[in-house]
Write a protein that holds these residues in place. Sequence first.
Motif, mmCIF file in Angstrom:
data_model
loop_
_atom_site.group_PDB
_atom_site.id
_atom_site.type_symbol
_atom_site.label_atom_id
_atom_site.label_comp_id
_atom_site.label_asym_id
_atom_site.label_seq_id
_atom_site.Cartn_x
_atom_site.Cartn_y
_atom_site.Cartn_z
ATOM 1 N N SER A 167 86.307 76.583 130.607
ATOM 2 C CA SER A 167 85.592 76.565 131.887
ATOM 3 C C SER A 167 86.072 75.433 132.798
ATOM 4 O O SER A 167 86.042 75.570 134.013
ATOM 5 C CB SER A 167 84.072 76.465 131.661
ATOM 6 O OG SER A 167 83.699 75.174 131.222
ATOM 7 N N PHE A 168 86.546 74.326 132.228
ATOM 8 C CA PHE A 168 87.094 73.226 133.019
ATOM 9 C C PHE A 168 88.520 73.512 133.493
ATOM 10 O O PHE A 168 89.058 72.791 134.314
ATOM 11 C CB PHE A 168 87.128 71.929 132.206
ATOM 12 C CG PHE A 168 85.781 71.321 131.923
ATOM 13 C CD1 PHE A 168 84.751 71.357 132.851
ATOM 14 C CD2 PHE A 168 85.557 70.690 130.716
ATOM 15 C CE1 PHE A 168 83.523 70.779 132.584
ATOM 16 C CE2 PHE A 168 84.330 70.112 130.438
ATOM 17 C CZ PHE A 168 83.313 70.152 131.372
ATOM 18 N N GLY A 169 89.153 74.545 132.920
ATOM 19 C CA GLY A 169 90.522 74.876 133.298
ATOM 20 C C GLY A 169 91.571 74.109 132.507
ATOM 21 O O GLY A 169 92.744 74.123 132.856
ATOM 22 N N ILE A 170 91.163 73.455 131.417
ATOM 23 C CA ILE A 170 92.086 72.706 130.561
ATOM 24 C C ILE A 170 92.839 73.657 129.634
ATOM 25 O O ILE A 170 94.020 73.478 129.368
ATOM 26 C CB ILE A 170 91.322 71.658 129.717
ATOM 27 C CG1 ILE A 170 90.578 70.678 130.626
ATOM 28 C CG2 ILE A 170 92.228 70.937 128.734
ATOM 29 C CD1 ILE A 170 91.453 69.765 131.421
ATOM 30 N N LEU A 171 92.113 74.663 129.131
ATOM 31 C CA LEU A 171 92.681 75.639 128.213
ATOM 32 C C LEU A 171 92.585 77.033 128.788
ATOM 33 O O LEU A 171 91.695 77.341 129.587
ATOM 34 C CB LEU A 171 91.939 75.621 126.865
ATOM 35 C CG LEU A 171 92.025 74.364 126.028
ATOM 36 C CD1 LEU A 171 91.156 74.512 124.778
ATOM 37 C CD2 LEU A 171 93.465 74.055 125.648
#
Length: 104
Positions: free
Chosen positions: A49-53
Amino acid sequence: MLEYIIGCKWSIRILTLIRQGVDRPGAITRSIDGLTTKVQSDCLNKMVSFGILERIAYGEIPPRVEYKLTDLGQRFVAILDAVADLQQEIEAVSQQHNTSVRAD
């Protein structure tokens, strides 16, 4: 985001494994003692959801899911690497200081 990832004792370990090519949830769970599947799932979902993965689901039976670092995730782990390097420098300076104090 930073507070969550740094504050979660599992996040950095999970990111390290994914960088090393351990990208499937079952393999991640087996690689980290004490990590439950629920906590891992929550952690992975939060980082997605944070866009890290990025979560990649394959339409296979049995189902297969893999996680990959996004471009943002690559930049984020580079920052974590810089922090780890700084920590090593601090520890080296501290050891040198302690050695010189004892010699005096």
